[in-house]
Design a protein around this motif. Sequence first.
Motif, PDB file in Angstrom:
ATOM      1  N   LYS A 180       0.834  -1.204   0.000  1.00  0.00           N
ATOM      2  CA  LYS A 180       0.000   0.000   0.000  1.00  0.00           C
ATOM      3  C   LYS A 180       0.869   1.255   0.000  1.00  0.00           C
ATOM      4  N   LYS A 181       1.933   1.249   0.779  1.00  0.00           N
ATOM      5  CA  LYS A 181       2.854   2.400   0.804  1.00  0.00           C
ATOM      6  C   LYS A 181       3.542   2.565  -0.543  1.00  0.00           C
ATOM      7  N   SER A 182       3.983   1.471  -1.122  1.00  0.00           N
ATOM      8  CA  SER A 182       4.654   1.529  -2.410  1.00  0.00           C
ATOM      9  C   SER A 182       3.702   2.013  -3.505  1.00  0.00           C
ATOM     10  N   LEU A 183       2.482   1.543  -3.484  1.00  0.00           N
ATOM     11  CA  LEU A 183       1.491   2.004  -4.451  1.00  0.00           C
ATOM     12  C   LEU A 183       1.270   3.505  -4.318  1.00  0.00           C
ATOM     13  N   GLN A 184       1.158   3.973  -3.078  1.00  0.00           N
ATOM     14  CA  GLN A 184       0.952   5.404  -2.847  1.00  0.00           C
ATOM     15  C   GLN A 184       2.137   6.219  -3.373  1.00  0.00           C
ATOM     16  N   GLN A 185       3.341   5.740  -3.149  1.00  0.00           N
ATOM     17  CA  GLN A 185       4.527   6.429  -3.637  1.00  0.00           C
ATOM     18  C   GLN A 185       4.574   6.469  -5.164  1.00  0.00           C
ATOM     19  N   ASN A 186       3.841   5.571  -5.793  1.00  0.00           N
ATOM     20  CA  ASN A 186       3.796   5.506  -7.253  1.00  0.00           C
ATOM     21  C   ASN A 186       2.487   6.057  -7.820  1.00  0.00           C
ATOM     22  N   GLY A 187       1.752   6.812  -7.007  1.00  0.00           N
ATOM     23  CA  GLY A 187       0.574   7.525  -7.496  1.00  0.00           C
ATOM     24  C   GLY A 187      -0.749   6.788  -7.420  1.00  0.00           C
ATOM     25  N   PHE A 188      -0.792   5.644  -6.744  1.00  0.00           N
ATOM     26  CA  PHE A 188      -2.026   4.876  -6.629  1.00  0.00           C
ATOM     27  C   PHE A 188      -2.484   4.818  -5.179  1.00  0.00           C
ATOM     28  N   GLY A 189      -3.732   5.177  -4.949  1.00  0.00           N
ATOM     29  CA  GLY A 189      -4.300   5.082  -3.617  1.00  0.00           C
ATOM     30  C   GLY A 189      -5.104   3.801  -3.484  1.00  0.00           C
ATOM     31  N   THR A 190      -5.273   3.373  -2.241  1.00  0.00           N
ATOM     32  CA  THR A 190      -6.090   2.190  -1.963  1.00  0.00           C
ATOM     33  C   THR A 190      -7.497   2.652  -1.645  1.00  0.00           C
ATOM     34  N   LEU A 191      -8.442   2.252  -2.456  1.00  0.00           N
ATOM     35  CA  LEU A 191      -9.840   2.628  -2.264  1.00  0.00           C
ATOM     36  C   LEU A 191     -10.540   1.719  -1.270  1.00  0.00           C
ATOM     37  N   TRP A 192     -10.109   0.459  -1.267  1.00  0.00           N
ATOM     38  CA  TRP A 192     -10.831  -0.538  -0.488  1.00  0.00           C
ATOM     39  C   TRP A 192      -9.925  -1.729  -0.260  1.00  0.00           C
ATOM     40  N   GLN A 193     -10.121  -2.378   0.865  1.00  0.00           N
ATOM     41  CA  GLN A 193      -9.324  -3.555   1.211  1.00  0.00           C
ATOM     42  C   GLN A 193     -10.261  -4.647   1.698  1.00  0.00           C
ATOM     43  N   LEU A 194     -10.192  -5.805   1.072  1.00  0.00           N
ATOM     44  CA  LEU A 194     -11.048  -6.933   1.439  1.00  0.00           C
ATOM     45  C   LEU A 194     -10.201  -8.052   2.009  1.00  0.00           C
ATOM     46  N   ASN A 195     -10.467  -8.409   3.255  1.00  0.00           N
ATOM     47  CA  ASN A 195      -9.840  -9.565   3.876  1.00  0.00           C
ATOM     48  C   ASN A 195     -10.713 -10.768   3.505  1.00  0.00           C
ATOM     49  N   VAL A 196     -10.238 -11.603   2.621  1.00  0.00           N
ATOM     50  CA  VAL A 196     -11.042 -12.684   2.056  1.00  0.00           C
ATOM     51  C   VAL A 196     -11.551 -13.660   3.121  1.00  0.00           C
ATOM     52  N   PRO A 197     -10.688 -14.204   4.012  1.00  0.00           N
ATOM     53  CA  PRO A 197     -11.217 -15.143   5.017  1.00  0.00           C
ATOM     54  C   PRO A 197     -12.269 -14.512   5.933  1.00  0.00           C
ATOM     55  N   GLU A 198     -12.066 -13.248   6.325  1.00  0.00           N
ATOM     56  CA  GLU A 198     -13.056 -12.583   7.188  1.00  0.00           C
ATOM     57  C   GLU A 198     -14.392 -12.425   6.478  1.00  0.00           C
ATOM     58  N   LYS A 199     -14.354 -12.008   5.212  1.00  0.00           N
ATOM     59  CA  LYS A 199     -15.595 -11.800   4.456  1.00  0.00           C
ATOM     60  C   LYS A 199     -16.329 -13.131   4.245  1.00  0.00           C
ATOM     61  N   LEU A 200     -15.584 -14.176   3.932  1.00  0.00           N
ATOM     62  CA  LEU A 200     -16.232 -15.480   3.764  1.00  0.00           C
ATOM     63  C   LEU A 200     -16.821 -15.983   5.076  1.00  0.00           C
ATOM     64  N   GLN A 201     -16.100 -15.734   6.182  1.00  0.00           N
ATOM     65  CA  GLN A 201     -16.602 -16.140   7.499  1.00  0.00           C
ATOM     66  C   GLN A 201     -17.924 -15.439   7.804  1.00  0.00           C
ATOM     67  N   GLU A 202     -18.035 -14.144   7.430  1.00  0.00           N
ATOM     68  CA  GLU A 202     -19.292 -13.406   7.610  1.00  0.00           C
ATOM     69  C   GLU A 202     -20.444 -14.098   6.884  1.00  0.00           C
ATOM     70  N   LYS A 203     -20.126 -14.792   5.816  1.00  0.00           N
ATOM     71  CA  LYS A 203     -21.137 -15.474   5.006  1.00  0.00           C
ATOM     72  C   LYS A 203     -21.297 -16.942   5.396  1.00  0.00           C
ATOM     73  N   GLY A 204     -20.642 -17.343   6.503  1.00  0.00           N
ATOM     74  CA  GLY A 204     -20.772 -18.702   6.999  1.00  0.00           C
ATOM     75  C   GLY A 204     -19.858 -19.717   6.339  1.00  0.00           C
ATOM     76  N   VAL A 205     -18.830 -19.227   5.626  1.00  0.00           N
ATOM     77  CA  VAL A 205     -17.907 -20.118   4.927  1.00  0.00           C
ATOM     78  C   VAL A 205     -16.545 -20.053   5.600  1.00  0.00           C
ATOM     79  N   ASN A 206     -16.013 -21.207   5.927  1.00  0.00           N
ATOM     80  CA  ASN A 206     -14.711 -21.271   6.584  1.00  0.00           C
ATOM     81  C   ASN A 206     -13.615 -21.356   5.532  1.00  0.00           C
ATOM     82  N   TYR A 207     -12.727 -20.371   5.525  1.00  0.00           N
ATOM     83  CA  TYR A 207     -11.565 -20.356   4.622  1.00  0.00           C
ATOM     84  C   TYR A 207     -10.387 -19.869   5.450  1.00  0.00           C
ATOM     85  N   GLN A 208      -9.319 -20.637   5.504  1.00  0.00           N
ATOM     86  CA  GLN A 208      -8.225 -20.356   6.427  1.00  0.00           C
ATOM     87  C   GLN A 208      -7.029 -19.622   5.825  1.00  0.00           C
TER      88      GLN A 208
END
Length: 131
Positions: A23-51
């Motif tokens: 994220k820091k390197s992207l910012q230094q190169n002119g790209f900002g982070t709009l959104w960050q998705l933690n895949v295991p957390e999001k799947l867990q919210e949906k009742g799916v276990n992914y480790q």
Amino acid sequence: MAFTYTYTVKTVMPVAEAVETVKKSLQQNGFGTLWQLNVPEKLQEKGVNYQREAVILEVCNPEHARNALEANLQVIYFLPCKVVVFDDGEETSIGMVLPTVMMENLQDTALTAFAREVEETLQKALDEAIR
């Protein structure tokens, strides 16, 4: 010869550290982070276990996005750019789909140079993140 549609670098950094570093390197190169998705957390919210640790970053350079959209509104299907960071066994992978490959689908030669410029900048950011 296999068709290559992604660019990936490897590091021994843990996923969380690699996410912050990229994220820091992207910012230094002119790209900002709009959104960050933690895949295991999001799947867990949906009742799916992914480790396995996996994070998807949606990143954008607003000027590049505007220019691309003004050149061809169909680019909207490919925005924002995605950078992924995931546990790849003994290493952490940081990667992206190549913008040049995505833009080829539009068959618009006006976007070729633009896609190459974005791709080179993102590759540079990923390379710098692991140094």
